[in-house]
Design a protein around this motif. Structure first.
Motif, short mmCIF file in Angstrom:
data_model
loop_
_atom_site.label_atom_id
_atom_site.label_comp_id
_atom_site.label_asym_id
_atom_site.label_seq_id
_atom_site.Cartn_x
_atom_site.Cartn_y
_atom_site.Cartn_z
N ASP A 80 27.82 36.97 49.07
CA ASP A 80 27.39 35.56 48.19
C ASP A 80 27.32 35.51 46.77
N GLN A 81 28.23 36.12 46.16
CA GLN A 81 28.12 36.49 44.47
C GLN A 81 27.82 35.13 43.83
N ARG A 82 28.57 34.10 44.54
CA ARG A 82 28.25 32.85 43.62
C ARG A 82 26.88 32.46 43.78
N SER A 83 26.00 32.92 44.71
CA SER A 83 24.73 32.15 44.74
C SER A 83 23.76 33.21 43.96
N TRP A 84 24.23 34.31 43.27
CA TRP A 84 23.42 35.25 42.40
C TRP A 84 22.70 34.20 41.49
N MET A 85 23.74 33.17 40.64
CA MET A 85 23.12 32.56 39.65
C MET A 85 22.16 31.75 39.96
N ARG A 86 21.74 31.32 41.31
CA ARG A 86 20.83 30.31 41.52
C ARG A 86 19.42 30.97 41.57
N SER A 87 19.19 32.30 41.86
CA SER A 87 18.07 33.03 41.60
C SER A 87 17.79 33.66 40.56
N PHE A 88 19.20 34.02 39.73
CA PHE A 88 19.35 34.67 38.41
C PHE A 88 20.06 34.09 37.41
N SER A 89 19.36 33.18 36.62
CA SER A 89 20.18 32.34 35.72
C SER A 89 21.07 33.06 34.67
N ASN A 90 20.78 34.34 34.51
CA ASN A 90 21.69 35.18 33.55
C ASN A 90 23.14 35.17 34.15
N CYS A 91 23.21 35.35 35.59
CA CYS A 91 24.53 35.75 36.14
C CYS A 91 25.63 34.63 35.90
N SER A 92 25.12 33.36 35.60
CA SER A 92 26.10 32.53 34.96
C SER A 92 26.50 32.29 33.59
N GLY A 93 25.75 33.51 32.88
CA GLY A 93 26.21 33.49 31.52
C GLY A 93 27.45 33.68 31.06
N THR A 94 27.80 33.91 29.86
CA THR A 94 29.21 33.59 28.88
C THR A 94 29.48 35.04 28.67
N SER A 95 28.93 35.91 29.01
CA SER A 95 29.21 37.51 28.59
C SER A 95 28.87 38.41 29.80
N GLN A 96 29.59 38.01 31.09
CA GLN A 96 29.42 38.97 32.13
C GLN A 96 30.46 39.83 32.38
N SER A 97 29.66 40.76 33.22
CA SER A 97 30.60 41.81 33.60
C SER A 97 30.63 41.86 35.38
N PRO A 98 31.77 42.52 35.83
CA PRO A 98 32.93 43.18 35.34
C PRO A 98 34.11 42.36 34.57
N ILE A 99 35.07 42.80 33.93
CA ILE A 99 36.08 41.85 33.59
C ILE A 99 37.28 42.56 33.98
N ASP A 100 38.48 41.74 33.73
CA ASP A 100 39.73 42.23 34.22
C ASP A 100 40.18 42.59 32.55
N ILE A 101 40.86 43.80 32.27
CA ILE A 101 41.08 44.38 30.98
C ILE A 101 42.79 43.98 31.13
N VAL A 102 43.09 43.04 30.28
CA VAL A 102 44.33 42.78 29.99
C VAL A 102 45.00 43.70 29.01
N THR A 103 45.82 44.65 29.46
CA THR A 103 46.02 45.85 28.27
C THR A 103 47.06 45.50 27.22
N ARG A 104 47.62 44.37 27.38
CA ARG A 104 48.53 43.82 26.04
C ARG A 104 47.55 43.08 25.33
N ASP A 105 46.36 42.52 25.77
CA ASP A 105 45.60 41.65 24.87
C ASP A 105 44.50 42.54 24.13
N VAL A 106 44.30 43.71 24.48
CA VAL A 106 43.30 44.32 23.69
C VAL A 106 43.56 44.67 22.23
N ILE A 107 42.59 44.74 21.58
CA ILE A 107 42.58 44.86 20.17
C ILE A 107 42.45 46.47 19.61
N TYR A 108 43.63 46.90 19.32
CA TYR A 108 43.58 48.62 18.87
C TYR A 108 42.37 48.87 17.82
N SER A 109 41.40 49.45 17.79
CA SER A 109 40.48 49.49 16.74
C SER A 109 40.52 50.98 16.63
#
Ligand SMILES: *[C@@H]1O[C@H](CO)[C@@H](O)[C@H](O)[C@H]1NC(C)=O
Ligand SMILES: *[C@@H]1O[C@H](CO)[C@@H](O)[C@H](O)[C@H]1NC(C)=O
Ligand SMILES: [Zn+2]
Length: 378
Positions: free
Chosen positions: A51-80
């Motif tokens: 029930d991952q979608r209910s995490w945010m009810r008890s833990f507000s950070n879970c609905s933040g805008t810098s959450q992990s994990p992510i899908d890494i789209v190799t063609r969109d990564v920035i070579y640095s």
């Protein structure tokens, strides 16, 4: 003018792509409703992966805008190329006191001494605290991060905290608090002896909340051979309370274990009332405009940290990149062809109009200048 037309077409393209991604979101939200039906009343300390979608009810950070994990789209990564190289110290624990291995009900975790350090790669020194794993089942690959939407069988996380804080507890909620290494685990032909340091005793911790001691070993050998090629992005803990305090490093090189070793991880541990502890991975989270950097050139990467002008934002939101041409590329080609046809018909039409017109009024040419399209314009 032609350039403007082309930009208009690109805008249309990005709108079409935007539509596709929003329908994906709809699918997700209908899944949310399904999940809500299954849900049991949850106490703030009893969260689960079903029930991952209910995490945010008890833990507000879970609905933040810098959450992990992510899908890494190799063609969109920035070579640095300027990302500092990672340098470790004290990872070889051979001959040191024994280490505690624990089944905490969510993962298999090994406590690490703070004499293990990342001494180069970040703005401060980061000290190790623990490592743990995420996995699936024989049928379901269980890495948390994905590469171009593909899961690996399992994923290793080595958690470090900023040495300017006195403990991981204090650091965990700070924006610069944590640095976590992620390494993908694949199946190879041979047994990985280094992983046997942990997996050979996994039966001893099959019960939730059980511990055991294991001899110290060189923890560097659990990581991929090469630490030079990695992705870097800003994210969060992948479990509640989901603090957005992690500077993530995901290695491009992977680790291999035997099929039998992976099966031990997938089948041995129990969570709660004799449920098996498996599929302990969180769904990839929305990037919300974050960028993923890479210390190396990925195959399709056209973006470089040095030239931020090469923005391919029309692709943002498309994450089902396939080998070869992506859906974006195919649409671009289709619209390009359509555009060329339209242009051609327009030129023919314009040319005919001009000839027709000039018959009636020979002087009209002086007022209206039609310039046939040349190759330079396209
Ligand atoms: C993550 O580490 C990189 C490399 O040192 C640094 O430039 C960046 O500011 C860090 N990000 C955060 C959020 O601490
Ligand atoms: C590693 O990089 C190569 C080349 O860009 C890419 O094809 C591969 O998918 C990457 N693998 C991982 C695990 O990042
Ligand atoms: Zn983890």
């Amino acid at each position: 003018m032609l350039l403007e037309l082309f930009i208009t077409l690109l805008l249309i393209e990005s709108q079409v792509l935007g539509d596709t991604s929003s329908s994906e979101e709809e699918q997700n939200s209908s899944q949310e409703h399904d999940d809500e039906h299954k849900e049991r009343p949850s106490h703030s300390h009893h969260w689960g992966y079903h029930d991952q979608r209910s995490w945010m009810r008890s833990f507000s950070n879970c609905s933040g805008t810098s959450q992990s994990p992510i899908d890494i789209v190799t063609r969109d990564v920035i070579y640095s190329p300027s990302l500092p190289a990672i340098k470790l110290e004290g990872y070889d624990l051979t001959g040191q006191p024994e280490l505690t291995l624990q089944n905490n009900g969510h993962t298999l975790q090994l406590q690490l001494p703070k004499t293990m350090k990342i001494v180069n790669g970040f703005d401060e020194i980061y000290l190790a605290a623990q490592l743990h794993f995420h996995w699936g089942t024989i049928e379901v690959p269980g890495s948390e991060h994905t590469i171009d939407n593909v899961h690996f069988p399992a994923e290793l996380h080595v958690v470090h905290y900023n040495s300017k804080y006195t403990s991981i507890r204090e650091a965990a909620s700070k924006p610069d608090g944590l640095a976590v290494f992620g390494a993908f685990i694949r199946i190879g032909l041979h047994e990985n002896e280094n992983y046997e340091n942990i997996l050979s005793v996994i039966k001893d911790v099959s019960a939730e909340e059980s511990n055991t001691k294991i001899p110290s070993f060189n923890v560097r050998h659990l990581l991929p051979n090469s630490l030079e090629r990695f992705y870097r992005y800003t994210g969060s803990l992948t479990t509640p309370p989901c603090f957005q305090s992690v500077n993530w490093t995901i290695f491009n090189d992977t680790v291999t274990v035997s099929r039998k070793q992976l099966a031990a991880l997938e089948k041995t541990l129990k969570a709660g009332h004799n449920q098996s502890l498996a599929e302990n991975f969180r769904t990839p989270q929305n990037l919300h405009g974050r960028h993923v950097l890479a210390s190396f050139r990925t195959t399709y990467s056209t973006r470089t940290g040095a030239s931020p002008g090469t923005d391919t934002s029309s692709r943002t939101g498309v994450n089902n990149t396939q080998d070869g041409l992506s859906r974006g590329d195919i649409l671009a080609i289709a619209f390009g062809a359509l555009f060329a046809l339209t242009l051609l018909s327009f030129c023919i039409y314009a040319y005919r109009q001009r000839q027709k017109h000039s018959k009636f009024n020979p002087d009209s040419r002086q007022n209206v200048i039609y310039k046939p399209a040349t190759k330079e314009d396209v």
